[in-house]
Design an enzyme around this catalytic site. Structure first.
Site, PDB file in Angstrom:
ATOM      1  N   GLY A  64       0.779  -1.263   0.132  1.00  0.00           N
ATOM      2  CA  GLY A  64       0.094  -0.022  -0.102  1.00  0.00           C
ATOM      3  C   GLY A  64       0.841   1.356   0.185  1.00  0.00           C
ATOM      4  O   GLY A  64       1.886   1.195   0.293  1.00  0.00           O
TER       5      GLY A  64
ATOM      6  N   LYS B  46       4.072  12.001  -3.188  1.00  0.00           N
ATOM      7  CA  LYS B  46       4.996  11.017  -2.708  1.00  0.00           C
ATOM      8  C   LYS B  46       5.901  11.697  -1.685  1.00  0.00           C
ATOM      9  O   LYS B  46       6.744  12.840  -1.810  1.00  0.00           O
ATOM     10  CB  LYS B  46       6.047  10.394  -3.674  1.00  0.00           C
ATOM     11  CG  LYS B  46       6.808   9.420  -3.279  1.00  0.00           C
ATOM     12  CD  LYS B  46       7.428   8.747  -4.576  1.00  0.00           C
ATOM     13  CE  LYS B  46       8.529   7.649  -4.293  1.00  0.00           C
ATOM     14  NZ  LYS B  46       8.816   7.141  -5.693  1.00  0.00           N
TER      15      LYS B  46
ATOM     16  N   GLY C 209       7.199   7.533   6.402  1.00  0.00           N
ATOM     17  CA  GLY C 209       6.258   8.255   5.396  1.00  0.00           C
ATOM     18  C   GLY C 209       7.039   9.481   4.473  1.00  0.00           C
ATOM     19  O   GLY C 209       6.096  10.272   3.997  1.00  0.00           O
TER      20      GLY C 209
ATOM     21  N   ASP D 205       4.637  -4.626  -7.381  1.00  0.00           N
ATOM     22  CA  ASP D 205       3.897  -3.431  -6.688  1.00  0.00           C
ATOM     23  C   ASP D 205       4.472  -2.122  -7.534  1.00  0.00           C
ATOM     24  O   ASP D 205       3.759  -1.121  -7.498  1.00  0.00           O
ATOM     25  CB  ASP D 205       4.023  -3.118  -5.273  1.00  0.00           C
ATOM     26  CG  ASP D 205       5.483  -3.253  -5.100  1.00  0.00           C
ATOM     27  OD1 ASP D 205       6.239  -4.305  -5.343  1.00  0.00           O
ATOM     28  OD2 ASP D 205       6.083  -2.239  -4.254  1.00  0.00           O
TER      29      ASP D 205
HETATM   30  P1  AMP Z   1       8.999   1.143  -3.116  1.00  0.00           P
HETATM   31  O1  AMP Z   1      10.272   0.140  -2.897  1.00  0.00           O
HETATM   32  O2  AMP Z   1       9.363   2.432  -3.128  1.00  0.00           O
HETATM   33  O3  AMP Z   1       8.336   0.749  -4.304  1.00  0.00           O
HETATM   34  O4  AMP Z   1       8.267   0.719  -1.549  1.00  0.00           O
HETATM   35  C1  AMP Z   1       7.755  -0.396  -1.380  1.00  0.00           C
HETATM   36  C2  AMP Z   1       6.849  -0.272  -0.253  1.00  0.00           C
HETATM   37  O5  AMP Z   1       7.191   0.412   0.919  1.00  0.00           O
HETATM   38  C3  AMP Z   1       5.642   0.755  -0.459  1.00  0.00           C
HETATM   39  O6  AMP Z   1       4.511   0.004   0.016  1.00  0.00           O
HETATM   40  C4  AMP Z   1       5.932   2.023  -0.158  1.00  0.00           C
HETATM   41  O7  AMP Z   1       4.858   2.778   0.339  1.00  0.00           O
HETATM   42  C5  AMP Z   1       6.506   1.525   1.027  1.00  0.00           C
HETATM   43  N1  AMP Z   1       7.709   2.565   1.619  1.00  0.00           N
HETATM   44  C6  AMP Z   1       8.725   2.870   1.074  1.00  0.00           C
HETATM   45  N2  AMP Z   1       9.309   3.877   1.757  1.00  0.00           N
HETATM   46  C7  AMP Z   1       8.523   4.114   2.868  1.00  0.00           C
HETATM   47  C8  AMP Z   1       8.760   5.324   4.003  1.00  0.00           C
HETATM   48  N3  AMP Z   1       9.757   6.067   4.097  1.00  0.00           N
HETATM   49  N4  AMP Z   1       7.531   5.301   4.687  1.00  0.00           N
HETATM   50  C9  AMP Z   1       6.862   4.368   4.602  1.00  0.00           C
HETATM   51  N5  AMP Z   1       6.388   3.424   3.509  1.00  0.00           N
HETATM   52  C10 AMP Z   1       7.537   3.483   2.737  1.00  0.00           C
HETATM   53 MG    MG Z   2       6.819   1.366  -5.217  1.00  0.00          MG
END
Ligand code: AMP
Ligand code: MG
Length: 497
Positions: free
Chosen positions: A90, A113, A126, A252
Site C-alpha cells: 500500500g 510522494k 512516510g 507493486d
Molecule cells: P518502493 O520500494 O518505494 O516501491 O516501496 C515499497 C513499499 O514500501 C511501498 O508500500 C511503499 O509505500 C513503502 N515505503 C517505502 N518507503 C517508505 C517510507 N519511508 N515510509 C513508509 N513506507 C514506505
Molecule cells: Mg513502489
C-alpha cells in the site's frame, strides 16, 4: 476560499468500495517551499500556473491545504518483492490527492510522494528526501521527452523537515501524475484475499478509465488482458532500446496504465553490459538489464492469475485462455524491440535477419565496453563524415574509430544501402531515433550535490532544459555527452527510501 475554484477534482477511485483504500490526510509539514515546478505539465493539466506558484498553490500542491473536493486516500496494494509475496504493502508514504481532467479530457491522478505516514506505513516514516525526489523528477521528465510512457513530475516541494536516513537529509514531496496508480499488486491484494467481486470492480474501473477499447470486445476481460500485455511489451522494448534499467521491477512497481513508475534505483547504462545491475539490493541480478523482458512476463503472469475468475466460469478454460494471451508477450516484445532497434540503426523497413545485425552490434559494444547511447548516436556522425577525425584521445571519439574499424560496420553500411535511402535521409532517421543525451548517473549526482548544498537551482533547471531537447544535434565535444571517468562512475544506486 480562492482555492476552491482553482482546481476541479474528480474522485473516481474514491467511489470504489472502502476496502480499496484508507482515508488519510497529508501530514502537516513545518515549512513547505516550492523547489521546482513543471509549468508545461501544469498547463496540460488545466492548472493555473500563476496560482500554483503562489502561497495558496504551494499549500495545495503540498497537501497542507485541502481544497473543497479533495478526499485524499492511500491506496491498498500487495506485491511480489524480489519474488516473495507481501500480502499488504500500500501507499506507505504517498497519497492520492485527487484526479484532474487534462486538456485531452483524460483523468490524471495528482499523487504526493513523501507526504507523511499512512495506515500502510508499517515501520516507515512516510517521508521522502530531496535528492531522490529530484532524481525521480529529472529521470521521469526525460523519459517523457523521449516518448516513453511514464508517470510525470509536476513539482518538487521541500518540507522544512530533517529526515533521518544514514545521514540527516532535507525532507521533500514529489507531486507526480499518472493515468492511474493501479498496479499488478493492486489486483494481487484482492486475489490474495479471494475477493473476486473486488477484482471485477477493479477491472471494470481500469477498463473504463484506461482501456476503453476493450469495452466493445466479445470477451471484455480477455481483451483487457491482451491490452495490458501489449502495452507492457511496448514499454519494456522502449526501455531496452535506450539502455534504461528500472532496478526494482516488483509487481507493486508495475503500473497497469503502461507507464514507468516508482523511480528508485533506476539508471541509464553508460558502457553497454547485458548483465548490468545498479541497485544496491539486487544481489542476484534479478532485475538486470537483460532480464527485464522476462521479469515483465513473470509479473504479467502474476497479473493474469488474478484475472482467472473473470476469463471463464470454467477454471481450466480460464487457465488455457490466460496462457494463450501470455504466450503473445514474447512475440510482441520481440517485434517491438526489433523495430525500435532497427530504427536506431537507421533502418525503417526491417527484415527478419536484422535481428542478427542488432545482436552483433550489441556484442561489439559489450566486448569493447563501449557506451550504449553514444555508440548509437555516433552512427549518424560516422555516415555524415566518412573521413572523420578519429585520432583524438577522448573516449567519445574513440567510439567512432572502434565502430568504424569493426567487421560489423561494413555489414551495417551494406544493409543501409539496401534500404535505398540517400545519406541525408539515413542521417535523418538516425537522428530521429537516437537521443543525443541521456541523464547520466554521475552528472545527476554532481548536479544534485551542488543544488542541495547551495540551493542554487539554476544548474538544475538548465540541465532539465537540455534533457528536454533529446533530439538536439550535439557534438561529442559537448560535456553533456561525456561518459563518466573511472573516478566519476556511479556503480550502485539506492532506493532512497
Ligand atoms: P518502493 O520500494 O518505494 O516501491 O516501496 C515499497 C513499499 O514500501 C511501498 O508500500 C511503499 O509505500 C513503502 N515505503 C517505502 N518507503 C517508505 C517510507 N519511508 N515510509 C513508509 N513506507 C514506505
Ligand atoms: Mg513502489
Amino acid at each position: 476560499m480562492e482555492n476552491h475554484s482553482k482546481v476541479r477534482f474528480e474522485n473516481s477511485y474514491n467511489s470504489l468500495p472502502e476496502t480499496f483504500f484508507k482515508r488519510v490526510k497529508p501530514e502537516k509539514m513545518p515549512d513547505v517551499g516550492l523547489f521546482l515546478v513543471n509549468q508545461k505539465l501544469s498547463e496540460k493539466l488545466n492548472l493555473d500556473y500563476s496560482w500554483l506558484i503562489k502561497r495558496d498553490g504551494i499549500q495545495f500542491l503540498s497537501g497542507q491545504n485541502l481544497i473543497k473536493d479533495s478526499k485524499p486516500i492511500a491506496l491498498a496494494y500487495a506485491g511480489h518483492q524480489f519474488g516473495s509475496f507481501v500480502p499488504q504493502l500500500g501507499d506507505g508514504r504517498a497519497i492520492l490527492l485527487g484526479e484532474v481532467k487534462d486538456k485531452k479530457g483524460n483523468l490524471k491522478d495528482i499523487h504526493l510522494k513523501g507526504s507523511g505516514k499512512t495506515p500502510f506505513s508499517r515501520s516507515g516514516d512516510g517521508r521522502a528526501t530531496l535528492g531522490p525526489v529530484l532524481r525521480e523528477y529529472i529521470i521521469s521528465e526525460y523519459m517523457n521527452s523521449i516518448n516513453i510512457p511514464t508517470t510525470r513530475s509536476l513539482a518538487a516541494i521541500t518540507t522544512g523537515e530533517k529526515v533521518i536516513r544514514e545521514r540527516i537529509l532535507p525532507g521533500a514531496i514529489l507531486v507526480r501524475t499518472a493515468s492511474s496508480h493501479i498496479r499488478v499488486g493492486t489486483f494481487q491484494y484482492f486475489a490474495a484475499r479471494q475477493m473476486t467481486k473486488e477484482i471485477k470492480i477493479l477491472s471494470d474501473y481500469i477498463i473504463k478509465r484506461n482501456f476503453q477499447s476493450s469495452l466493445s470486445s466479445k470477451n471484455i476481460y480477455e481483451s483487457f488482458l491482451m491490452e495490458i500485455i501489449k502495452s507492457q511489451a511496448d514499454l519494456i522494448s522502449k526501455w531496452m532500446s535506450v539502455g534504461f534499467i528500472h532496478g526494482v521491477m516488483n509487481t507493486d512497481n508495475t503500473c497497469l496504465s503502461g507507464e514507468t513508475i516508482d523511480y528508485g534505483p533506476c539508471a541509464f547504462m553508460d558502457a553497454f553490459d547485458y548483465n548490468k545491475v545498479f541497485s544496491s539490493i539486487d544481489y542476484q541480478g534479478r532485475y538486470s538489464y537483460k532480464n527485464q523482458p522476462n521479469i515483465m512476463l513473470w509479473n504479467l503472469t502474476r497479473f493474469a492469475e488474478t484475472l482467472l475468475p473473470l476469463l471463464d466460469k470454467n477454471i481450466d478454460k480460464s487457465i488455457k485462455k490466460a496462457e494463450e494471451i501470455l504466450g503473445e508477450f514474447a512475440t510482441l516484445y520481440e517485434s517491438n524491440w526489433i523495430s525500435n532497434m532497427c530504427r536506431k540503426l537507421g533502418i525503417e523497413n526491417h527484415k527478419k535477419t536484422d535481428k542478427i545485425l542488432i545482436e552483433e552490434f550489441l556484442n561489439l559494444l559489450q566486448n569493447q565496453k563501449l557506451d550504449f547511447n553514444n555508440s548509437f548516436y555516433s552512427l549518424s556522425i560516422l555516415i555524415e563524415n566518412d573521413d572523420n577525425k578519429t585520432e583524438t584521445s577522448s573516449k567519445n571519439f574513440q567510439i567512432l574509430s572502434k565502430i568504424k574499424s569493426s567487421d560489423w560496420y561494413h555489414k551495417w553500411i551494406d544493409r543501409l544501402s539496401s534500404e535505398n535511402k540517400n545519406k541525408k535521409d539515413s542521417i535523418k532517421i538516425l537522428l530521429k531515433n537516437n537521443p543525443s543525451i541521456i541523464p547520466r548517473n554521475h552528472l545527476i549526482e554532481k548536479i544534485l550535490n551542488k543544488v542541495i548544498k547551495t540551493n542554487d537551482r539554476k544548474v538544475l533547471t538548465n540541465y532539465l532544459n537540455e534533457l528536454n531537447k533529446p533530439k538536439k544535434i550535439r557534438s561529442f565535444d559537448d560535456p553533456l555527452t561525456f561518459v563518466p571517468s573511472p573516478n566519476e562512475e556511479v556503480t550502485q544506486t539506492f532506493c532512497g527510501t
